[in-house]
Design a protein around this motif. Structure first.
Motif, PDB file in Angstrom:
ATOM      1  N   ARG A 234     -19.755  -8.308  -7.033  1.00  0.00           N
ATOM      2  CA  ARG A 234     -20.981  -8.071  -7.799  1.00  0.00           C
ATOM      3  C   ARG A 234     -20.776  -8.442  -9.273  1.00  0.00           C
ATOM      4  NH1 ARG A 234     -24.519  -4.264  -5.669  1.00  0.00           N
ATOM      5  NH2 ARG A 234     -24.717  -3.155  -7.646  1.00  0.00           N
ATOM      6  N   SER A 235     -20.049  -9.531  -9.483  1.00  0.00           N
ATOM      7  CA  SER A 235     -19.709  -9.942 -10.838  1.00  0.00           C
ATOM      8  C   SER A 235     -20.158 -11.383 -11.067  1.00  0.00           C
ATOM      9  CB  SER A 235     -18.209  -9.808 -11.071  1.00  0.00           C
ATOM     10  OG  SER A 235     -17.490 -10.636 -10.182  1.00  0.00           O
ATOM     11  N   VAL A 236     -19.829 -11.921 -12.227  1.00  0.00           N
ATOM     12  CA  VAL A 236     -20.259 -13.257 -12.624  1.00  0.00           C
ATOM     13  C   VAL A 236     -19.591 -14.317 -11.743  1.00  0.00           C
ATOM     14  CG1 VAL A 236     -20.239 -14.941 -14.506  1.00  0.00           C
ATOM     15  CG2 VAL A 236     -20.700 -12.534 -14.996  1.00  0.00           C
ATOM     16  N   PHE A 237     -20.404 -15.284 -11.311  1.00  0.00           N
ATOM     17  CA  PHE A 237     -19.881 -16.446 -10.603  1.00  0.00           C
ATOM     18  C   PHE A 237     -19.529 -17.505 -11.642  1.00  0.00           C
ATOM     19  CE2 PHE A 237     -20.856 -20.772  -9.221  1.00  0.00           C
ATOM     20  CZ  PHE A 237     -20.025 -20.907  -8.112  1.00  0.00           C
ATOM     21  N   SER A 238     -18.289 -18.023 -11.613  1.00  0.00           N
ATOM     22  CA  SER A 238     -17.872 -19.050 -12.565  1.00  0.00           C
ATOM     23  C   SER A 238     -16.905 -19.997 -11.859  1.00  0.00           C
ATOM     24  CB  SER A 238     -17.205 -18.405 -13.788  1.00  0.00           C
ATOM     25  OG  SER A 238     -16.825 -19.409 -14.708  1.00  0.00           O
ATOM     26  N   LEU A 239     -17.233 -21.293 -11.894  1.00  0.00           N
ATOM     27  CA  LEU A 239     -16.385 -22.269 -11.206  1.00  0.00           C
ATOM     28  C   LEU A 239     -16.650 -23.656 -11.788  1.00  0.00           C
ATOM     29  CD1 LEU A 239     -14.368 -22.749  -8.842  1.00  0.00           C
ATOM     30  CD2 LEU A 239     -16.366 -23.270  -7.415  1.00  0.00           C
ATOM     31  N   GLU A 240     -15.579 -24.435 -11.964  1.00  0.00           N
ATOM     32  CA  GLU A 240     -15.691 -25.833 -12.364  1.00  0.00           C
ATOM     33  C   GLU A 240     -15.429 -26.679 -11.128  1.00  0.00           C
ATOM     34  OE1 GLU A 240     -13.155 -28.682 -15.243  1.00  0.00           O
ATOM     35  OE2 GLU A 240     -14.202 -27.034 -16.268  1.00  0.00           O
ATOM     36  N   HIS A 241     -16.384 -27.529 -10.750  1.00  0.00           N
ATOM     37  CA  HIS A 241     -16.255 -28.288  -9.511  1.00  0.00           C
ATOM     38  C   HIS A 241     -17.050 -29.582  -9.615  1.00  0.00           C
ATOM     39  CE1 HIS A 241     -20.376 -27.217  -8.248  1.00  0.00           C
ATOM     40  NE2 HIS A 241     -20.108 -26.031  -8.800  1.00  0.00           N
ATOM     41  N   GLN A 242     -16.829 -30.460  -8.631  1.00  0.00           N
ATOM     42  CA  GLN A 242     -17.542 -31.725  -8.598  1.00  0.00           C
ATOM     43  C   GLN A 242     -18.948 -31.538  -8.034  1.00  0.00           C
ATOM     44  OE1 GLN A 242     -14.692 -34.247  -6.381  1.00  0.00           O
ATOM     45  NE2 GLN A 242     -14.665 -35.577  -8.188  1.00  0.00           N
ATOM     46  N   VAL A 243     -19.882 -32.421  -8.470  1.00  0.00           N
ATOM     47  CA  VAL A 243     -21.269 -32.375  -8.011  1.00  0.00           C
ATOM     48  C   VAL A 243     -21.790 -33.797  -7.861  1.00  0.00           C
ATOM     49  CG1 VAL A 243     -21.875 -30.123  -8.984  1.00  0.00           C
ATOM     50  CG2 VAL A 243     -22.010 -32.172 -10.402  1.00  0.00           C
ATOM     51  N   ARG A 244     -22.849 -33.915  -7.047  1.00  0.00           N
ATOM     52  CA  ARG A 244     -23.540 -35.195  -6.921  1.00  0.00           C
ATOM     53  C   ARG A 244     -24.577 -35.295  -8.036  1.00  0.00           C
ATOM     54  NH1 ARG A 244     -23.324 -33.807  -1.223  1.00  0.00           N
ATOM     55  NH2 ARG A 244     -21.847 -35.168  -0.164  1.00  0.00           N
ATOM     56  N   LEU A 245     -24.587 -36.397  -8.766  1.00  0.00           N
ATOM     57  CA  LEU A 245     -25.462 -36.568  -9.907  1.00  0.00           C
ATOM     58  C   LEU A 245     -26.807 -37.144  -9.490  1.00  0.00           C
ATOM     59  CD1 LEU A 245     -22.890 -38.046 -12.439  1.00  0.00           C
ATOM     60  CD2 LEU A 245     -23.447 -35.656 -11.991  1.00  0.00           C
ATOM     61  N   ALA A 246     -27.760 -37.084 -10.397  1.00  0.00           N
ATOM     62  CA  ALA A 246     -29.096 -37.590 -10.118  1.00  0.00           C
ATOM     63  C   ALA A 246     -29.095 -39.095  -9.879  1.00  0.00           C
ATOM     64  CB  ALA A 246     -30.044 -37.243 -11.271  1.00  0.00           C
ATOM     65  N   ASP A 247     -28.120 -39.823 -10.517  1.00  0.00           N
ATOM     66  CA  ASP A 247     -28.078 -41.277 -10.350  1.00  0.00           C
ATOM     67  C   ASP A 247     -27.281 -41.709  -9.126  1.00  0.00           C
ATOM     68  OD1 ASP A 247     -25.495 -40.695 -11.067  1.00  0.00           O
ATOM     69  OD2 ASP A 247     -25.527 -41.817 -12.952  1.00  0.00           O
ATOM     70  N   GLY A 248     -26.861 -40.733  -8.297  1.00  0.00           N
ATOM     71  CA  GLY A 248     -26.133 -41.043  -7.085  1.00  0.00           C
ATOM     72  C   GLY A 248     -24.633 -40.986  -7.228  1.00  0.00           C
ATOM     73  N   GLY A 249     -24.123 -40.892  -8.439  1.00  0.00           N
ATOM     74  CA  GLY A 249     -22.694 -40.799  -8.655  1.00  0.00           C
ATOM     75  C   GLY A 249     -22.177 -39.379  -8.459  1.00  0.00           C
ATOM     76  N   VAL A 250     -20.890 -39.200  -8.781  1.00  0.00           N
ATOM     77  CA  VAL A 250     -20.242 -37.893  -8.666  1.00  0.00           C
ATOM     78  C   VAL A 250     -19.700 -37.518 -10.037  1.00  0.00           C
ATOM     79  CG1 VAL A 250     -18.368 -36.554  -7.619  1.00  0.00           C
ATOM     80  CG2 VAL A 250     -19.664 -38.195  -6.239  1.00  0.00           C
ATOM     81  N   GLY A 251     -20.014 -36.318 -10.479  1.00  0.00           N
ATOM     82  CA  GLY A 251     -19.528 -35.830 -11.763  1.00  0.00           C
ATOM     83  C   GLY A 251     -18.946 -34.445 -11.642  1.00  0.00           C
ATOM     84  N   TRP A 252     -18.713 -33.822 -12.795  1.00  0.00           N
ATOM     85  CA  TRP A 252     -18.117 -32.485 -12.843  1.00  0.00           C
ATOM     86  C   TRP A 252     -19.060 -31.545 -13.579  1.00  0.00           C
ATOM     87  CZ3 TRP A 252     -13.541 -30.652 -10.744  1.00  0.00           C
ATOM     88  CH2 TRP A 252     -12.690 -31.621 -10.178  1.00  0.00           C
ATOM     89  N   THR A 253     -19.100 -30.292 -13.155  1.00  0.00           N
ATOM     90  CA  THR A 253     -19.902 -29.276 -13.827  1.00  0.00           C
ATOM     91  C   THR A 253     -19.126 -27.970 -13.936  1.00  0.00           C
ATOM     92  OG1 THR A 253     -22.006 -28.101 -13.815  1.00  0.00           O
ATOM     93  CG2 THR A 253     -20.978 -28.414 -11.704  1.00  0.00           C
ATOM     94  N   GLN A 254     -19.411 -27.250 -15.011  1.00  0.00           N
ATOM     95  CA  GLN A 254     -18.942 -25.865 -15.156  1.00  0.00           C
ATOM     96  C   GLN A 254     -20.139 -24.988 -14.852  1.00  0.00           C
ATOM     97  OE1 GLN A 254     -15.891 -24.254 -15.954  1.00  0.00           O
ATOM     98  NE2 GLN A 254     -17.114 -22.496 -15.383  1.00  0.00           N
ATOM     99  N   SER A 255     -20.117 -24.334 -13.670  1.00  0.00           N
ATOM    100  CA  SER A 255     -21.243 -23.535 -13.205  1.00  0.00           C
ATOM    101  C   SER A 255     -20.945 -22.057 -13.425  1.00  0.00           C
ATOM    102  CB  SER A 255     -21.505 -23.800 -11.718  1.00  0.00           C
ATOM    103  OG  SER A 255     -22.607 -23.027 -11.271  1.00  0.00           O
ATOM    104  N   ARG A 256     -21.975 -21.347 -13.948  1.00  0.00           N
ATOM    105  CA  ARG A 256     -21.827 -19.919 -14.234  1.00  0.00           C
ATOM    106  C   ARG A 256     -23.146 -19.238 -13.913  1.00  0.00           C
ATOM    107  NH1 ARG A 256     -18.872 -16.356 -17.536  1.00  0.00           N
ATOM    108  NH2 ARG A 256     -20.120 -14.765 -18.604  1.00  0.00           N
ATOM    109  N   ALA A 257     -23.112 -18.125 -13.171  1.00  0.00           N
ATOM    110  CA  ALA A 257     -24.330 -17.403 -12.789  1.00  0.00           C
ATOM    111  C   ALA A 257     -24.085 -15.904 -12.864  1.00  0.00           C
ATOM    112  CB  ALA A 257     -24.777 -17.792 -11.379  1.00  0.00           C
ATOM    113  N   VAL A 258     -25.121 -15.176 -13.239  1.00  0.00           N
ATOM    114  CA  VAL A 258     -25.038 -13.717 -13.336  1.00  0.00           C
ATOM    115  C   VAL A 258     -26.007 -13.105 -12.339  1.00  0.00           C
ATOM    116  CG1 VAL A 258     -24.321 -13.716 -15.744  1.00  0.00           C
ATOM    117  CG2 VAL A 258     -26.736 -13.692 -15.181  1.00  0.00           C
ATOM    118  N   PRO A 259     -25.660 -11.954 -11.738  1.00  0.00           N
ATOM    119  CA  PRO A 259     -26.554 -11.295 -10.785  1.00  0.00           C
ATOM    120  C   PRO A 259     -27.569 -10.422 -11.498  1.00  0.00           C
ATOM    121  CG  PRO A 259     -24.491 -10.110 -10.890  1.00  0.00           C
ATOM    122  CD  PRO A 259     -24.332 -11.288 -11.800  1.00  0.00           C
ATOM    123  N   LEU A 260     -28.767 -10.318 -10.908  1.00  0.00           N
ATOM    124  CA  LEU A 260     -29.783  -9.363 -11.344  1.00  0.00           C
ATOM    125  C   LEU A 260     -29.901  -8.279 -10.285  1.00  0.00           C
ATOM    126  CD1 LEU A 260     -32.576 -11.657 -12.772  1.00  0.00           C
ATOM    127  CD2 LEU A 260     -30.662 -10.576 -13.942  1.00  0.00           C
TER     128      LEU A 260
END
Length: 829
Positions: free
Chosen positions: A246-272
């Motif tokens: 029940r804590s913050v989600f935080s992870l750096e991982h690869q993602v598919r980009l809008a232009d069709g390529g592959v990039g990296w993102t730092q994703s962070r989410a908090v619960p309500l």
């Protein structure tokens, strides 16, 4: 075509022009056209920018291929026809423009609104255009030259954005869920926003900002759509851990980009969390860290290669070039002498854009910049060559071309022995980002100003409504008093109505000043428990016999340093509010206790210190969540018309804030409400004895001489006349400076000075302080309807009579200070 070369070219429109039988038009045969018209037509046909000209009495129209798409169904049928036939639907808009240009003037406008018929229906459109006169071979104005750009998409987009911002502003504060969402987004510190359901099985919304593909609908397949297959197990594991803990989600991982390529993102989410404590939703942000990862990978590859190839300089240079070229972001490498040894095509393109000449290998990097920028670049490069990895920002570029704001990453390059053999930097143009942030701040400031103006309007409307009601009573009573032969009984009734209404108006003003934290407080140290005990019978009378009052008081007296009368008024207001919430039947508990620290209330942080908490707990109907944040607003009330002004709780709010405290409220619908008033705690040793009783009002003035200082002529005249009727002798001064002149002439003739506080030039407080210095035993009484100085700093020890005052109150105060002065003089003798 011989002789008509000026009509050649022009693409499709040029061909259409050449196919027109001009002899049947007002312009006549082409071979008879004047040289000035031919030159203008040639300019239009050869331009790739939208252009049009009108020539002759009928303003016959000629345009080019670039202009044609904006005409819709009017092209090509109206080519070579009079302008009035072209734009009959908006001729009234164009006539003033054409008249001005044909008179020798020019006309330029940006984003002008028109409603042309381009597809059979008149539609709104916007154009930036410039009209200039055209002269014939004799020097007479014979036509109009038009350069135009359609800006409809831009204007509509900006208008839609403004409307979207306005719609968003209206939704602020609608519900607690909205506040939680906003708080979550702020904590997430975002570039890209998204929301998930409680178990992450469905993406509800994604604002990708061009990094991801946006989605405004629920997507149960978001992992497959956005996460590469090799990353999916890692992402699922991180989600499961966040849900479990029940804590913050935080992870750096690869993602598919809008232009069709592959990039990296730092994703962070908090619960309500919902009322039952369960997770209801996740809100998060995803930052684009692709550039940083590529730089890190490039740096890693560079170091790995350098560790193997440090033997020869040629090999080192080759490695620099290969590694630098491996990334699509601008990157430059330099040696220990700060000479450029490698850069990629992205760096070369950016360099040419801002400096105006190609990047050159072997050039001293700092010396390539203007002198004021060279010192900064030299210092940055030196830090990296000293072993420091860092990110810096600054404005760089050729001032004659363009100076942009850059974010620069610097890091050293080491060989396998750990020796620094160079460094490189990665450059990012962040000018547009900073502008967007500045625009956002400006929009937020505008929103806050709009909210302030809305609040001022609401407050002004409430004040006007209540004061108009009071003035109606006063005016009606005055009109009735003017009637001849009025019986004494009715005269007394109308006079009493005026007096009572003035008291109500004064109370309304006092409540408004209390809410605004602008009332002149007279703080004293007293025991809160004792005041509650003394108010017990009063509160019992107010609440009625069907409400049981229970007091829970500690053994310690709980001293506070506040205005005692305002404290009593605040308790009475909260008790009356509780009575109405219980519909006259139930239990009201009053609890006093010492507290350490002020809790977080209405998003304000906690405040350390010693406080006394006075809580009023009722068993009433409770307050709906949607109204909790509005109950302290002036004139907001849920009571029936005429049952309350909505100022009682506003007074409590203002008194608490101005006294250095706070008011908190907790409520459950159907169960009751708890109001807790927090006030600063004081030491018992600071308790001061209260004044003895006041003298009786309306006593004979016995010739007491009063210096009345009042800049308002009507108020000053009325006051002196009223005092004269009571047996006082008076002298009226219209300013503090005039009063000092009277005192300098003969101060001994005056027994008391009665002065307004707010006056042009020297204020009443400054006058009183001068009198203290120059005439020590001459008492000063101040009067004011409102003064920010009094509200902030108190009365400076002077007696204060609040406006509006009655003659009874004025006589009482003057008699009190006159008796004090007589007693002081007697003791001296």
């Amino acid at each position: 075509m011989s002789g008509f070369e000026w009509l050649a070219g022009g693409g499709e429109t040029g061909a259409l022009l050449r196919g027109i039988d001009w002899s049947k038009t007002p312009l006549g045969p082409v071979q008879d056209w004047p040289l000035s018209l031919r030159a203008a037509v040639r300019i239009v046909l050869s331009s790739e920018f939208p252009m049009m000209l009108h020539w002759g009495p009928e303003l016959t129209t000629i345009y080019n291929d670039a202009y044609a798409p904006s005409l819709g169904h009017k092209h090509p049928g109206n080519l070579g026809r009079p302008a009035r036939e072209w734009w009959s639907e908006m001729w009234d808009q164009l006539t003033p423009i054409f008249d001005k240009v044909l008179s020798g003037g020019t006309f330029h406008v940006e984003n002008a609104r028109y409603t042309p018929d381009r597809d059979g229906v008149r539609r709104e459109a916007y154009f930036t255009h410039c009209h200039s006169p055209l002269w014939d071979d004799e020097g007479q104005i014979a036509g109009i030259f038009l350069v135009v750009t359609e800006t409809t998409r831009q204007v509509v987009a900006e208008r839609d954005l403004t409307q979207a911002n306005a719609d968003l502003a209206q939704q602020v504060g609608v519900s607690r869920a909205s506040e939680a969402r906003l708080g979550a987004l702020v904590r997430a510190s975002s570039e890209i926003l998204y929301s998930m359901n409680a178990d992450w099985t469905e993406m509800r919304q994604l604002t990708g900002g061009g990094f991801f593909a946006d989605t405004g609908t629920a997507n149960p397949h978001w992992i497959e759509d956005y996460i590469p297959e090799k990353e999916q197990s890692c992402v699922r594991a991180a989600i499961a851990e966040a849900i479990r803990s029940r804590s913050v989600f935080s992870l750096e991982h690869q993602v598919r980009l809008a232009d069709g390529g592959v990039g990296w993102t730092q994703s962070r989410a908090v619960p309500l969390f919902g009322p039952d404590g369960g997770i209801t939703e996740w809100f998060g942000t995803a930052s684009d860290v692709t550039a940083r990862r590529e730089i890190e990978e490039a740096r890693q590859r560079l170091n790995e290669v350098l560790e193997k190839q440090v033997a020869e300089r040629t090999a080192e240079l080759t490695l620099y070039r290969n590694i630098v070229q491996s990334t699509r972001f601008p990157i430059c490498a330099y040696d220990t002498e700060q000479r450029v040894i490698a850069f990629n095509r992205a760096h070369a393109a950016e360099w040419f854009r801002v400096m105006g000449y190609p990047a050159r290998p072997g050039e001293l990097l700092p010396d390539a910049f203007p002198p004021d920028q060279a010192a900064v670049q030299r210092a940055f490069a030196a830090r990296a060559l000293a072993g420091e990895e860092f990110t810096a920002e600054g404005d760089f570029g050729n001032p004659d071309l363009t100076v942009l704001h850059w974010e620069l990453d610097y890091s050293p390059i080491r060989n396998e022995a750990g020796v620094i053999i160079g460094a490189f930097h990665h450059a990012r143009d962040v000018t547009s980002r900073l502008k967007a942030e500045a625009d956002l701040l400006q929009a937020q400031d505008a929103l806050r100003q709009s909210q302030k103006m809305e609040a001022v309007g609401q407050l002004t409307g409430g004040v006007a409504h209540d004061f108009n009601n009071l003035l109606t009573v006063i005016r009606s009573s005055v009109d009735l008093l003017k009637r001849p032969g009025l019986p004494e009984e009715r005269r007394d009734r109308y006079v009493a109505a005026i007096s009572d209404t003035v008291e109500r108006a004064a109370k309304l003003t006092s409540q408004l000043l209390a809410f605004a934290r602008r009332q002149a407080l007279k703080p004293e140290v007293f025991a809160a428990c004792d005041s509650v005990r003394m108010l017990d019978s009063v509160l019992g009378t107010l609440t009625g016999p069907r409400i049981r009052i229970v007091t829970e008081l500690p053994e310690t007296p709980c001293f506070v340093n506040v205005d005692p009368s305002q404290f009593d008024t605040a308790l009475v207001n909260m008790a009356v509010n509780a009575r109405d919430a219980m519909d006259g039947e139930g239990q009201l508990t009053i609890r006093v206790e010492a507290r350490e620290g002020l809790p977080s209330v209405r998003l304000h942080p906690t405040v350390p210190g010693a406080f006394v908490a006075v809580s009023l707990i009722d068993t009433g109907s409770g307050i709906p969540p949607g109204q909790l944040e509005r109950i302290f607003e002036p004139f907001f009330t849920t009571k029936a018309q005429g049952k309350g002004t909505g100022l009682g709780l506003s007074q409590v709010f203002g008194f608490a804030k101005q006294s250095g405290g706070e008011i908190a409220v907790e409520s459950r619908v159907g169960e009751g409400t708890t109001f807790t008033l927090y006030l600063p705690r004081a030491a018992a040793a600071e308790v001061r004895l209260k004044d003895a009783g006041e003298p009786a009002p309306l006593v004979d003035g016995h010739g007491t001489c009063v210096l009345v200082v009042e800049d308002n002529t009507n108020v000053g005249t009325f006051t002196t006349q009223a005092l004269a009727e009571l047996g006082y002798r008076t002298v009226l001064a219209a300013s503090a400076e005039e009063a000092l002149t009277e005192l300098a002439r003969d101060a001994d003739r005056f027994d008391v000075v009665f002065s307004d506080v707010v006056m042009p030039g020297m204020s009443g407080i400054e006058l009183g302080q001068r009198i203290r210095q120059e005439h020590h035993d001459l008492p000063v009484v101040l009067t004011s309807g409102y003064s920010h100085v009094l509200a902030q700093n108190g009365t400076y020890g002077f007696d204060l009579l609040q406006k509006p005052y009655s003659i009874e109150q004025l006589s009482r105060v003057l008699r009190k200070v006159a008796v004090w002065r007589q007693g002081k003089r007697s003791s001296v003798r």
